[in-house]
Design a protein around this motif. Structure first.
Motif, PDB file in Angstrom:
ATOM      1  N   GLU A   1      -9.885 -23.124  35.475  1.00 51.36           N
ATOM      2  CA  GLU A   1      -8.573 -22.788  36.032  1.00 51.36           C
ATOM      3  C   GLU A   1      -7.682 -22.134  34.974  1.00 51.36           C
ATOM      4  OE1 GLU A   1      -6.249 -23.356  39.741  1.00 51.36           O
ATOM      5  OE2 GLU A   1      -8.127 -22.576  38.981  1.00 51.36           O
ATOM      6  N   ILE A   2      -7.768 -22.609  33.748  1.00 56.75           N
ATOM      7  CA  ILE A   2      -6.991 -22.003  32.660  1.00 56.75           C
ATOM      8  C   ILE A   2      -7.397 -20.551  32.459  1.00 56.75           C
ATOM      9  CG2 ILE A   2      -6.644 -22.041  30.155  1.00 56.75           C
ATOM     10  CD1 ILE A   2      -6.793 -25.117  30.324  1.00 56.75           C
ATOM     11  N   ASN A   3      -8.676 -20.296  32.477  1.00 56.67           N
ATOM     12  CA  ASN A   3      -9.159 -18.920  32.310  1.00 56.67           C
ATOM     13  C   ASN A   3      -8.686 -18.017  33.450  1.00 56.67           C
ATOM     14  OD1 ASN A   3     -10.466 -19.543  29.919  1.00 56.67           O
ATOM     15  ND2 ASN A   3     -12.424 -19.973  30.922  1.00 56.67           N
ATOM     16  N   ARG A   4      -8.678 -18.571  34.674  1.00 59.88           N
ATOM     17  CA  ARG A   4      -8.224 -17.787  35.821  1.00 59.88           C
ATOM     18  C   ARG A   4      -6.735 -17.451  35.690  1.00 59.88           C
ATOM     19  NH1 ARG A   4      -6.384 -17.894  41.249  1.00 59.88           N
ATOM     20  NH2 ARG A   4      -5.640 -20.041  41.130  1.00 59.88           N
ATOM     21  N   ILE A   5      -5.951 -18.429  35.256  1.00 60.10           N
ATOM     22  CA  ILE A   5      -4.513 -18.191  35.099  1.00 60.10           C
ATOM     23  C   ILE A   5      -4.259 -17.150  34.014  1.00 60.10           C
ATOM     24  CG2 ILE A   5      -2.335 -19.254  34.397  1.00 60.10           C
ATOM     25  CD1 ILE A   5      -3.353 -21.853  35.670  1.00 60.10           C
ATOM     26  N   GLN A   6      -4.987 -17.256  32.918  1.00 64.30           N
ATOM     27  CA  GLN A   6      -4.803 -16.285  31.830  1.00 64.30           C
ATOM     28  C   GLN A   6      -5.156 -14.880  32.317  1.00 64.30           C
ATOM     29  OE1 GLN A   6      -3.217 -16.941  29.296  1.00 64.30           O
ATOM     30  NE2 GLN A   6      -3.693 -18.917  28.386  1.00 64.30           N
ATOM     31  N   ALA A   7      -6.190 -14.785  33.148  1.00 72.93           N
ATOM     32  CA  ALA A   7      -6.572 -13.478  33.694  1.00 72.93           C
ATOM     33  C   ALA A   7      -5.480 -12.921  34.604  1.00 72.93           C
ATOM     34  CB  ALA A   7      -7.892 -13.592  34.448  1.00 72.93           C
ATOM     35  N   LEU A   8      -4.880 -13.808  35.413  1.00 64.20           N
ATOM     36  CA  LEU A   8      -3.794 -13.376  36.285  1.00 64.20           C
ATOM     37  C   LEU A   8      -2.601 -12.891  35.465  1.00 64.20           C
ATOM     38  CD1 LEU A   8      -3.807 -16.122  39.087  1.00 64.20           C
ATOM     39  CD2 LEU A   8      -4.441 -13.717  39.329  1.00 64.20           C
ATOM     40  N   LYS A   9      -2.258 -13.642  34.426  1.00 67.13           N
ATOM     41  CA  LYS A   9      -1.140 -13.241  33.574  1.00 67.13           C
ATOM     42  C   LYS A   9      -1.396 -11.869  32.940  1.00 67.13           C
ATOM     43  CE  LYS A   9       0.779 -16.099  30.757  1.00 67.13           C
ATOM     44  NZ  LYS A   9       0.971 -17.092  29.691  1.00 67.13           N
ATOM     45  N   TYR A  10      -2.620 -11.644  32.520  1.00 69.43           N
ATOM     46  CA  TYR A  10      -2.972 -10.350  31.918  1.00 69.43           C
ATOM     47  C   TYR A  10      -2.795  -9.229  32.934  1.00 69.43           C
ATOM     48  CZ  TYR A  10      -5.743  -6.649  29.785  1.00 69.43           C
ATOM     49  OH  TYR A  10      -6.156  -5.446  29.271  1.00 69.43           O
ATOM     50  N   GLN A  11      -3.277  -9.464  34.162  1.00 68.36           N
ATOM     51  CA  GLN A  11      -3.139  -8.452  35.216  1.00 68.36           C
ATOM     52  C   GLN A  11      -1.668  -8.144  35.495  1.00 68.36           C
ATOM     53  OE1 GLN A  11      -5.229  -9.734  38.695  1.00 68.36           O
ATOM     54  NE2 GLN A  11      -7.212  -9.890  37.645  1.00 68.36           N
ATOM     55  N   TYR A  12      -0.852  -9.191  35.592  1.00 71.35           N
ATOM     56  CA  TYR A  12       0.552  -8.989  35.928  1.00 71.35           C
ATOM     57  C   TYR A  12       1.289  -8.254  34.806  1.00 71.35           C
ATOM     58  CZ  TYR A  12      -0.453 -12.540  39.507  1.00 71.35           C
ATOM     59  OH  TYR A  12      -0.990 -13.245  40.550  1.00 71.35           O
ATOM     60  N   ARG A  13       1.002  -8.610  33.555  1.00 74.52           N
ATOM     61  CA  ARG A  13       1.648  -7.920  32.433  1.00 74.52           C
ATOM     62  C   ARG A  13       1.204  -6.456  32.362  1.00 74.52           C
ATOM     63  NH1 ARG A  13       0.676 -12.933  28.929  1.00 74.52           N
ATOM     64  NH2 ARG A  13       2.687 -14.001  28.938  1.00 74.52           N
ATOM     65  N   GLU A  14      -0.065  -6.227  32.658  1.00 77.53           N
ATOM     66  CA  GLU A  14      -0.584  -4.866  32.643  1.00 77.53           C
ATOM     67  C   GLU A  14       0.136  -4.008  33.681  1.00 77.53           C
ATOM     68  OE1 GLU A  14      -4.627  -4.235  34.074  1.00 77.53           O
ATOM     69  OE2 GLU A  14      -5.071  -3.177  32.218  1.00 77.53           O
ATOM     70  N   ARG A  15       0.347  -4.570  34.850  1.00 73.80           N
ATOM     71  CA  ARG A  15       1.056  -3.831  35.894  1.00 73.80           C
ATOM     72  C   ARG A  15       2.503  -3.559  35.495  1.00 73.80           C
ATOM     73  NH1 ARG A  15      -1.987  -7.498  39.436  1.00 73.80           N
ATOM     74  NH2 ARG A  15      -3.664  -6.274  40.361  1.00 73.80           N
ATOM     75  N   GLN A  16       3.141  -4.584  34.929  1.00 68.81           N
ATOM     76  CA  GLN A  16       4.516  -4.381  34.470  1.00 68.81           C
ATOM     77  C   GLN A  16       4.606  -3.246  33.452  1.00 68.81           C
ATOM     78  OE1 GLN A  16       5.467  -8.441  33.129  1.00 68.81           O
ATOM     79  NE2 GLN A  16       7.215  -8.398  34.517  1.00 68.81           N
ATOM     80  N   GLN A  17       3.702  -3.264  32.489  1.00 68.37           N
ATOM     81  CA  GLN A  17       3.736  -2.245  31.451  1.00 68.37           C
ATOM     82  C   GLN A  17       3.438  -0.877  32.022  1.00 68.37           C
ATOM     83  OE1 GLN A  17       4.753  -2.760  28.234  1.00 68.37           O
ATOM     84  NE2 GLN A  17       4.761  -0.524  28.210  1.00 68.37           N
ATOM     85  N   TYR A  18       2.506  -0.839  32.937  1.00 71.48           N
ATOM     86  CA  TYR A  18       2.155   0.440  33.555  1.00 71.48           C
ATOM     87  C   TYR A  18       3.360   1.045  34.268  1.00 71.48           C
ATOM     88  CZ  TYR A  18      -0.157   3.849  36.544  1.00 71.48           C
ATOM     89  OH  TYR A  18      -0.505   5.003  37.172  1.00 71.48           O
ATOM     90  N   ILE A  19       4.069   0.192  35.022  1.00 73.22           N
ATOM     91  CA  ILE A  19       5.236   0.678  35.756  1.00 73.22           C
ATOM     92  C   ILE A  19       6.292   1.191  34.780  1.00 73.22           C
ATOM     93  CG2 ILE A  19       7.113   0.025  37.279  1.00 73.22           C
ATOM     94  CD1 ILE A  19       4.389   0.303  38.619  1.00 73.22           C
ATOM     95  N   LYS A  20       6.501   0.472  33.688  1.00 70.33           N
ATOM     96  CA  LYS A  20       7.479   0.905  32.683  1.00 70.33           C
ATOM     97  C   LYS A  20       7.095   2.246  32.074  1.00 70.33           C
ATOM     98  CE  LYS A  20       8.963  -3.735  31.310  1.00 70.33           C
ATOM     99  NZ  LYS A  20       8.976  -4.738  30.232  1.00 70.33           N
ATOM    100  N   ASP A  21       5.799   2.494  32.000  1.00 80.24           N
ATOM    101  CA  ASP A  21       5.327   3.711  31.358  1.00 80.24           C
ATOM    102  C   ASP A  21       5.380   4.932  32.280  1.00 80.24           C
ATOM    103  OD1 ASP A  21       4.861   2.367  29.033  1.00 80.24           O
ATOM    104  OD2 ASP A  21       2.717   2.075  29.396  1.00 80.24           O
ATOM    105  N   ILE A  22       5.619   4.710  33.575  1.00 80.82           N
ATOM    106  CA  ILE A  22       5.682   5.839  34.502  1.00 80.82           C
ATOM    107  C   ILE A  22       6.994   6.577  34.298  1.00 80.82           C
ATOM    108  CG2 ILE A  22       5.817   6.577  36.904  1.00 80.82           C
ATOM    109  CD1 ILE A  22       3.975   4.359  37.658  1.00 80.82           C
ATOM    110  N   LYS A  23       6.938   7.678  33.642  1.00 78.20           N
ATOM    111  CA  LYS A  23       8.130   8.491  33.446  1.00 78.20           C
ATOM    112  C   LYS A  23       7.919   9.907  33.985  1.00 78.20           C
ATOM    113  CE  LYS A  23       9.464   5.956  29.303  1.00 78.20           C
ATOM    114  NZ  LYS A  23      10.539   5.219  29.979  1.00 78.20           N
ATOM    115  N   GLY A  24       6.686  10.157  34.441  1.00 78.80           N
ATOM    116  CA  GLY A  24       6.390  11.481  34.961  1.00 78.80           C
ATOM    117  C   GLY A  24       6.699  11.554  36.440  1.00 78.80           C
ATOM    118  N   THR A  25       5.934  12.322  37.147  1.00 80.18           N
ATOM    119  CA  THR A  25       6.168  12.511  38.570  1.00 80.18           C
ATOM    120  C   THR A  25       4.912  12.170  39.333  1.00 80.18           C
ATOM    121  OG1 THR A  25       5.487  14.808  38.396  1.00 80.18           O
ATOM    122  CG2 THR A  25       7.844  14.338  38.178  1.00 80.18           C
ATOM    123  N   ILE A  26       5.082  12.061  40.622  1.00 79.17           N
ATOM    124  CA  ILE A  26       3.937  11.806  41.488  1.00 79.17           C
ATOM    125  C   ILE A  26       3.360  13.133  41.945  1.00 79.17           C
ATOM    126  CG2 ILE A  26       3.230  10.770  43.654  1.00 79.17           C
ATOM    127  CD1 ILE A  26       5.429   8.790  43.308  1.00 79.17           C
TER     128      ILE A  26
END
Length: 494
Positions: free
Chosen positions: A469-494
């Motif tokens: 369960e700890i490993n699963r939670i750590q994986a979820l946290k990694y996914q969520y942080r990755e998405r946050q960072q990705y969104i912050k990095d979007i400065k271009g256009t679609i």
């Protein structure tokens, strides 16, 4: 625990936020079904691919789900998707599964966005004279998606000025909450480009009208309903100062009404009966969302006395809902017993019986009926949500957990089921699971900071024997942080 209607109404209200320009400018977040983030940067400047369009639809839907009054009503959700997919089955150029959802808004409106997501206002259902009129609007929106009008509009807009992800989400968010604000947004920003995303061209409207009518007829609905619906909107323009919401994003010149009538003449004019499900959904919306013109129970009772057949049954169902909500439990039980004799397996009646039993503080009355229904329709959305809710009220959280965990294996992105599972874990005193599931709930709404906070709380409660369960939670946290960072990095256009 409240009746199921109270539970999802509370959830809807909790998620509903005011449409402010700061909200429009907020970053869009993503939780796509395959856990991958779409490439929406400079490399996406050409024609939007099918895969990117679908993923962009998920981004927008997650944003809407966390910020607007999207309905979490199982009966309405099932009806809209049954009706919508019946129309999709008769459509061409379908590139991905469609998702239909309700928006708690009294205005006559519906809207489509990338990837087959179509929102329907409760006001549209309440004010449609028949099922074919409602189907005609859905068929029109389906045609916009299958003909990729938004994707083509994106490409045209990019030739004038770049489109930002936040701008697109903001415009669609305004269309969902208050379409009248869309024009103000376009005028206040560099929104000639946003207008291309929201305001379809006349050519696109004509194409969607033509294709939509063929979809409508092929699916077994009245092709004349399109012209009838347009005429209904024209009447509103004639006698009211406010423009109907649907017309803000779907302009209605006189020629369009005439064209719809002429196209319909190629089809045989005949009678099309409304389905009982349409009548029941309309009754449900009248009773619990928009309130019909028959506000007084006495007026509704008089109308029932003058009706017959399915119409009478639907009006009696509306009366039943009002009796439950007005806490007239004895009359409600009496009416329910008479209706269930006519339709013993009707899920609308089963749902109301669950609400009635809980509201009357007799949840055990509904357990047997729900158990039987679950054996016949295991994992059915309406049955499962009601069964789990009654189990929670009957102090049986372990049974609720069993039902909800099994359901979420197949529907892991269901907001209401996840919220109920949060409550079930809390009632069972399993605070580690409570915090994990609460984190997953916030992630479904793209609220990743809050999601990570709850995952951290869960980690603090786990011990050495909880490595998986700890490993699963750590994986979820990694996914969520990755998405946050990705969104912050979007400065271009679609």
């Amino acid at each position: 625990m409240p009746p199921l209607f109270s539970r999802f109404k509370k959830l809807t209200l909790t998620l509903s936020l005011a449409a402010s320009f700061s909200l429009i400018a907020a970053s869009a977040h993503s939780m796509t079904s395959d856990n991958e983030l779409p490439d929406l940067g400079a490399s996406a400047l050409g024609t939007l691919s099918i895969e990117k369009e679908r993923r962009l639809g998920h981004i927008i839907y997650d944003q809407l789900r966390g910020q607007t009054a999207i309905l979490q009503d199982p009966l309405i959700i099932e009806y809209l998707n049954d009706l919508g997919n019946k129309l999709v089955a008769k459509s061409e150029d379908v590139n991905f599964p469609f998702t239909f959802f309700g928006v708690n808004n009294n205005q006559i409106n519906a809207f489509a966005f990338y990837g087959g997501f179509i929102g329907v206002h409760t006001g549209l259902i309440a004010k449609a004279d028949n099922e074919s009129q409602l189907a005609s609007v859905l068929a029109h929106e389906i045609a916009h998606v299958t003909q990729r009008h938004l994707a083509r509009g994106k490409e045209a807009a990019n030739n004038r000025a770049p489109l930002t992800l936040a701008g697109i989400v903001g415009s669609i968010l305004l269309a969902a909450i208050n379409p009248q604000l869309v024009m103000a947004s376009m005028m206040a920003t560099s929104a000639g480009t946003q207008q291309a995303m929201i305001n379809y061209t006349r050519g696109n409207e004509q194409e969607a009208d033509n294709i939509g009518m063929n979809i409508l007829a092929n699916a077994g609905y009245d092709p004349y309903a399109s012209a009838e619906f347009f005429a209904k909107l024209q009447e509103q323009i004639r006698y009211k100062a406010d423009i109907p919401a649907f017309l803000i994003t779907h302009p209605l010149p006189e020629s369009r009404v005439t064209d719809a009538r002429l196209r319909a003449m190629q089809f045989e004019k005949k009678f099309y009966a409304d389905s009982l499900e349409f009548m029941l959904v309309k009754a449900r919306i009248n009773a619990r969302y928009v309130r019909s013109e028959y506000d007084k129970i006495k007026d509704l009772t008089n109308l029932i006395d003058k009706s017959s057949g399915n119409k009478k049954f639907a009006l009696q169902y509306e009366l039943l809902l009002r009796l439950v909500d007005d806490e007239q439990f004895d009359k409600a039980f009496e009416l329910w017993e008479s209706l269930v004799k006519v339709a013993p397996n009707n899920l609308y009646l089963l749902d109301t019986y669950s609400d009635l039993a809980i509201a009357a503080k007799k949840p055990e009355l509904a357990l047997e009926a729900l158990s039987k229904a679950y054996k016949i329709k295991p994992n059915n959305y309406v049955v499962t949500m009601n069964y789990a809710n009654v189990a929670l009220e009957a102090k049986m959280p372990d049974r609720a957990i069993e039902l909800l965990e099994y359901y979420l294996l197949n529907k892991p992105r269901d907001l209401l089921a996840t919220q109920m599972l949060v409550d079930a874990y809390k009632d069972s005193k399993n605070m580690a699971k409570y915090n994990i599931t609460k984190g997953e709930l916030f992630a479904l709404m793209a609220r990743y900071n809050e999601a990570i906070t709850f995952l951290d709380r869960a980690l603090a409660m786990l011990g050495k024997n909880d490595n998986a369960e700890i490993n699963r939670i750590q994986a979820l946290k990694y996914q969520y942080r990755e998405r946050q960072q990705y969104i912050k990095d979007i400065k271009g256009t679609i």
